[in-house]
Write a protein that holds these residues in place. Structure first.
Motif, PDB file in Angstrom:
ATOM      1  N   ARG A  83       0.809  -1.220   0.000  1.00 47.76           N
ATOM      2  CA  ARG A  83       0.000   0.000   0.000  1.00 47.76           C
ATOM      3  C   ARG A  83       0.837   1.262   0.000  1.00 47.76           C
ATOM      4  O   ARG A  83       0.375   2.317  -0.406  1.00 47.76           O
ATOM      5  N   PRO A 111       1.309   3.505  -3.925  1.00 47.85           N
ATOM      6  CA  PRO A 111       0.005   3.272  -4.580  1.00 47.85           C
ATOM      7  C   PRO A 111       0.150   2.946  -6.060  1.00 47.85           C
ATOM      8  O   PRO A 111      -0.821   2.595  -6.716  1.00 47.85           O
ATOM      9  N   CYS A 114      -2.070  -3.638  -8.841  1.00 49.01           N
ATOM     10  CA  CYS A 114      -3.062  -4.428  -8.123  1.00 49.01           C
ATOM     11  C   CYS A 114      -2.850  -5.918  -8.348  1.00 49.01           C
ATOM     12  O   CYS A 114      -3.183  -6.747  -7.502  1.00 49.01           O
ATOM     13  N   GLY A 147      -3.908   1.128  -5.225  1.00 54.21           N
ATOM     14  CA  GLY A 147      -4.792   2.057  -4.511  1.00 54.21           C
ATOM     15  C   GLY A 147      -6.262   1.757  -4.736  1.00 54.21           C
ATOM     16  O   GLY A 147      -7.094   2.037  -3.877  1.00 54.21           O
ATOM     17  N   ASP A 148      -6.579   1.174  -5.880  1.00 53.89           N
ATOM     18  CA  ASP A 148      -7.974   0.857  -6.174  1.00 53.89           C
ATOM     19  C   ASP A 148      -8.286  -0.612  -5.944  1.00 53.89           C
ATOM     20  O   ASP A 148      -9.365  -1.084  -6.301  1.00 53.89           O
ATOM     21  N   GLN A 155      -9.336  -3.203  -0.303  1.00 54.07           N
ATOM     22  CA  GLN A 155     -10.494  -2.444   0.168  1.00 54.07           C
ATOM     23  C   GLN A 155     -11.417  -3.320   1.007  1.00 54.07           C
ATOM     24  O   GLN A 155     -11.907  -2.910   2.052  1.00 54.07           O
ATOM     25  N   THR A 185      -7.894   4.940   3.417  1.00 54.21           N
ATOM     26  CA  THR A 185      -6.450   4.993   3.239  1.00 54.21           C
ATOM     27  C   THR A 185      -5.841   5.535   4.518  1.00 54.21           C
ATOM     28  O   THR A 185      -6.203   6.628   4.941  1.00 54.21           O
TER      29      THR A 185
END
Lengths: 136, 136
Positions: free
Chosen positions: A73, A76, A80, B122-123, B128, B135
């Motif tokens: 994290r 960023p 992913c 980040g996404d 999440q 964040t």
DNA sequence: TTACGCCCTGTACCATAGTACGAAGTCAAG
DNA sequence: CTTGACTTCGTACTATGGTACAGGGCGTAA
């Protein structure tokens, strides 16, 4: 903005105070700012961070793996895909554990089926199967 | 009657010498007779005893449980049902582990499915889902 | 007889995930 | 201002299943 002491954070996150200190030592949670007195001042969302850890643990991640996940994290721009990859690896890991446990269960069931539960332990087919049929 | 030194026993049973000493300390294998020099003299069938332990371990028994199992043998009048009972308990234990792992796997699969693997971390829907969408 | 390999003991160490505890300082209520 | 609850730190301890190592003794073959 409220801020939490270690004890308050521990209560809200439903963990032991010592666990929080342990996570800090491990680098799993960042060192929070301190008051003059040295008391830690955690932001509200530290609760979410602890809960992240706990949820990930429930999903079978070790603290080391969780730490790596959290480190991703920090940048960023990390794709992913890296996170997805770890998840997929963990799934395979768990599938392997499942296979192993099923093998074990099958073997135990066979042992249990071989034993009537009657008679002295000297004749027990379970112990015989485990130990060869010798008496030490 | 041949008798084995610790090293010979270790080799035959395919374990580390230190493991044998460890088992002796734990009371899992009995203290063997010694020579004048202090060297341990294991009977041949000590190999079988080590293998009993190893097989039982593979079947998911802990050393403590194995020790209890071995202690049952000491009194041959112990009913065989006791051994069967432990086996049945261990089977239930393993079934519980299986259920738990299946739950975990399902949750991980859902996470993995939610993530395309594209885009920045980040996404990432996985992180999440683990952390809430904040964040830190 | 000497050299090398094994064996002895006790103790410390590895990873994992915390928990416990003492001594000292701090905070807030009464 | 005192009391009790809370916090700090460092260190030690828990359980699990071993592994490693130092400093000595033993055994046997050349």
């Amino acid at each position: 903005m409220t801020s939490l002491t270690t004890g308050q954070l521990a209560k809200r996150a439903n963990v032991n105070v010592e666990t929080i200190r342990y996570y800090e030592r491990r680098g799993i949670i960042p060192e929070p700012p301190r008051r003059e007195s040295g008391y830690r001042q955690y932001p509200d969302d530290a609760v979410a961070r602890i809960q992240f850890v706990k949820r990930a643990q429930e999903l079978g991640f070790t603290l080391k793996e969780i730490q790596e996940l959290l480190n991703l994290r920090v940048d960023p721009e990390t794709p992913c895909a890296v996170v997805k990859n770890r998840t997929d690896l963990k799934i395979m890991d768990i599938e392997e554990k499942l296979r192993s446990l099923k093998r074990i269960k099958k073997a135990l069931n066979q042992l249990a089926a071989s034993c009537s539960g009657r008679g002295p332990v000297g004749d027990c087919p379970i112990l015989q199967a485990l130990g060869g049929d010798r008496t030490w």
